[in-house]
Scaffold this motif. Structure first.
Motif, PDB file in Angstrom:
ATOM      1  N   LEU A  32       6.429  12.536  -4.323  1.00 39.68           N
ATOM      2  CA  LEU A  32       5.358  13.521  -4.416  1.00 39.68           C
ATOM      3  C   LEU A  32       4.271  13.196  -3.391  1.00 39.68           C
ATOM      4  O   LEU A  32       3.676  14.087  -2.795  1.00 39.68           O
ATOM      5  CB  LEU A  32       4.786  13.496  -5.839  1.00 39.68           C
ATOM      6  N   VAL A  33       4.039  11.902  -3.195  1.00 38.89           N
ATOM      7  CA  VAL A  33       3.047  11.468  -2.205  1.00 38.89           C
ATOM      8  C   VAL A  33       3.546  10.212  -1.490  1.00 38.89           C
ATOM      9  O   VAL A  33       4.429   9.510  -1.987  1.00 38.89           O
ATOM     10  CB  VAL A  33       1.671  11.127  -2.843  1.00 38.89           C
ATOM     11  N   THR A  34       2.971   9.943  -0.330  1.00 37.20           N
ATOM     12  CA  THR A  34       3.214   8.686   0.373  1.00 37.20           C
ATOM     13  C   THR A  34       1.861   8.056   0.673  1.00 37.20           C
ATOM     14  O   THR A  34       0.955   8.733   1.175  1.00 37.20           O
ATOM     15  CB  THR A  34       3.955   8.920   1.707  1.00 37.20           C
ATOM     16  N   PHE A  35       1.724   6.789   0.340  1.00 36.03           N
ATOM     17  CA  PHE A  35       0.500   6.061   0.651  1.00 36.03           C
ATOM     18  C   PHE A  35       0.746   5.177   1.870  1.00 36.03           C
ATOM     19  O   PHE A  35       1.789   4.530   1.963  1.00 36.03           O
ATOM     20  CB  PHE A  35       0.089   5.161  -0.516  1.00 36.03           C
ATOM     21  N   HIS A  36      -0.212   5.166   2.764  1.00 36.72           N
ATOM     22  CA  HIS A  36      -0.141   4.274   3.928  1.00 36.72           C
ATOM     23  C   HIS A  36      -1.371   3.374   3.927  1.00 36.72           C
ATOM     24  O   HIS A  36      -2.488   3.873   3.751  1.00 36.72           O
ATOM     25  CB  HIS A  36      -0.166   5.057   5.240  1.00 36.72           C
ATOM     26  N   PHE A  37      -1.153   2.110   4.146  1.00 38.47           N
ATOM     27  CA  PHE A  37      -2.254   1.184   4.368  1.00 38.47           C
ATOM     28  C   PHE A  37      -2.154   0.703   5.804  1.00 38.47           C
ATOM     29  O   PHE A  37      -1.084   0.262   6.234  1.00 38.47           O
ATOM     30  CB  PHE A  37      -2.157  -0.029   3.446  1.00 38.47           C
ATOM     31  N   ILE A  38      -3.244   0.802   6.510  1.00 37.29           N
ATOM     32  CA  ILE A  38      -3.237   0.362   7.910  1.00 37.29           C
ATOM     33  C   ILE A  38      -4.408  -0.582   8.115  1.00 37.29           C
ATOM     34  O   ILE A  38      -5.558  -0.221   7.833  1.00 37.29           O
ATOM     35  CB  ILE A  38      -3.351   1.574   8.856  1.00 37.29           C
ATOM     36  N   LYS A  39      -4.114  -1.768   8.560  1.00 41.01           N
ATOM     37  CA  LYS A  39      -5.186  -2.736   8.818  1.00 41.01           C
ATOM     38  C   LYS A  39      -5.977  -2.280  10.039  1.00 41.01           C
ATOM     39  O   LYS A  39      -5.419  -2.140  11.117  1.00 41.01           O
ATOM     40  CB  LYS A  39      -4.580  -4.122   9.070  1.00 41.01           C
ATOM     41  N   GLU A  40      -7.265  -2.030   9.836  1.00 40.10           N
ATOM     42  CA  GLU A  40      -8.090  -1.553  10.950  1.00 40.10           C
ATOM     43  C   GLU A  40      -8.626  -2.731  11.749  1.00 40.10           C
ATOM     44  O   GLU A  40      -8.563  -2.762  12.954  1.00 40.10           O
ATOM     45  CB  GLU A  40      -9.261  -0.740  10.422  1.00 40.10           C
TER      46      GLU A  40
END
Ligand SMILES: *[C@@H]1O[C@H](CO)[C@@H](O)[C@H](O)[C@H]1NC(C)=O
Ligand SMILES: *[C@@H]1O[C@H](CO)[C@@H](O)[C@H](O)[C@H]1NC(C)=O
Length: 297
Positions: free
Chosen positions: A222-230
Motif C-alpha cells: 500500500l505504501v513504501t517508506f524510504h529512509f535516506i541519510k542526509e
C-alpha cells in the motif's frame, strides 16, 4: 573519515564555530554524532490494485499526516499484538492528534503532510542520535474505521554505522479499536480493544472486509517508506562552540551549529536544534561568515 575530519578542523579554526558536514558513506554512530534523515512515504493505493470498495468521494482515498518519533528501545509507539495507546487510537480513528515528545527514551518527533489521493508522496526530515536510533511512524488510511500504515522501531544504526538508506514496503494495519470492516463503516468501538494486527488479503477473513482478496497470496504494497541519510553532524566539545545559555539543551555536549545550506533541511534543523541564536551570535562575531539560504528572523 580522513577528509571530513580535516574539513571539521579547518572550520573550527576559522571561527570556533562547530561544523561538520561529513557526507561520507560510512559514519559511525558514535555518541558525538547526530544523523539527519529524510523519510519519504510513497503511497500506491491505486484503484486498479485495490478495486474493492475503492473510496472515490467523501472522502476519496488518502492518507493522514505521517507522524513519526525517534526513540530508544524502551519506547514503543505501536506494535503488532499490543493494544493501541490512546494517542495511536486517536490517529488511527480520526487522523488527528499528535505524538508527544516528552517521553522517556524519545529524541525527536516529526510529521509530514497528508497525501490527498491514494497515490502520492510525502516527506520530511528528522534527526537521530546514538542513544536514540529507532524510528516509528504512523499514518491513518482515510477513509477507514481505525486502519493505518506505519513502521515499528526501525533501527538506523546498523553494525555501528548510520544506515545510508533503507526502503520498506508496508500494508494496512488494524489498530483494533473499532469493529468496522469496511472503509466507510460507521464508528463502532471495539470493547474490549483488540490487539493491533496486520490486515492481509485473507485476514480479517470476512468477505465484507475492504482489503479481502482471498485469491491473492499477498496484498500489493500500500505504501513504501524510504529512509535516506542526509548528513551526519559531528560534535566539537570545545566550550566555545556552545554558550552557557545552552547548557539546558540536550545537545550541549554535541555542540552543533551548522554551516548555512540553501535548503529547507538546514532551516528545519536549525529550528529543531534551537541553533538560531547561536548562529546569530556566531554571525555577528564573524562578520565575514557568509550567510546564505537562512532566515534569521
Ligand atoms: C531509553 O531512555 C530512557 C530515558 O532516558 C532511559 O531511562 C532508558 O533506560 C533508555 N533505554 C535504553 C534501552 O537505553
Ligand atoms: C542507497 O544506498 C546505496 C548504497 O550506499 C546507493 O548506491 C544508492 O544510490 C542509495 N539510494 C538512494 C535512493 O539514495
Amino acid at each position: 573519515m580522513g577528509s571530513s575530519n580535516l574539513v571539521f578542523g579547518v572550520l573550527c579554526l576559522l571561527g570556533n564555530i562547530v561544523v561538520t558536514l561529513a557526507k561520507s558513506n560510512r559514519d559511525i554512530c558514535s555518541p558525538d554524532t547526530l544523523a539527519v534523515y529524510r523519510i519519504k512515504m510513497d503511497s500506491h493505493w491505486y484503484k486498479n490494485s485495490f478495486p474493492k470498495q475503492y473510496p472515490t468521494s467523501r472522502p476519496p482515498a488518502q492518507f493522514s499526516r505521517l507522524h513519526g518519533i525517534v526513540h530508544n528501545s524502551s519506547y514503543i509507539l505501536w506494535r503488532e499484538g499490543l493494544e493501541a495507546t490512546p494517542e495511536v487510537r486517536l490517529i488511527a480513528e480520526k487522523g488527528s492528534g499528535e505524538i508527544l515528545e516528552q517521553r522517556k527514551g524519545v529524541r525527536d518527533v516529526f510529521a509530514a503532510g497528508r497525501i490527498l489521493q491514494g497515490v502520492g508522496m510525502t516527506e520530511t526530515i528528522f534527526y537521530s542520535d546514538a542513544k536514540h536510533t529507532k524510528v516509528s511512524v504512523i499514518s491513518k488510511i482515510v477513509p477507514s474505521p481505525d486502519w493505518f500504515v506505519g513502521l515499528d522501531s526501525i533501527e538506523l544504526c546498523m553494525n555501528g554505522y548510520w544506515l545510508n538508506n533503507l526502503t520498506i514496503e508496508a500494508g494496512p494495519i488494524d489498530a483494533g479499536t473499532d469493529e468496522g470492516f469496511t472503509f466507510t463503516a460507521p464508528n463502532w468501538a471495539s470493547e474490549p480493544q483488540s490487539p493491533i494486527s496486520m490486515i492481509t488479503s485473507k485476514n480479517p477473513s470476512h468477505p465484507a472486509n475492504s482489503f479481502y482478496y482471498p485469491y491473492l497470496n499477498e496484498l500489493p504494497p500500500l505504501v513504501t517508506f524510504h529512509f535516506i541519510k542526509e548528513r551526519v553532524y559531528r560534535a566539537n566539545n570545545k566550550r566555545l562552540c556552545f554558550g552557557p545559555k545552552h547548557k539546558k539543551s540536550k545537545f550541549s555536549k554535541i555542540s552543533t551549529v551548522v554551516v548555512p545550506l540553501p535548503d529547507s533541511t538546514s532551516r528545519t534543523l536549525h529550528k529543531r536544534l534551537h541553533a538560531r541564536r547561536i548562529y546569530k551570535k556566531a554571525a555577528s562575531e564573524f562578520n565575514n561568515w557568509k550567510i546564505s539560504g537562512l532566515s534569521l528572523e
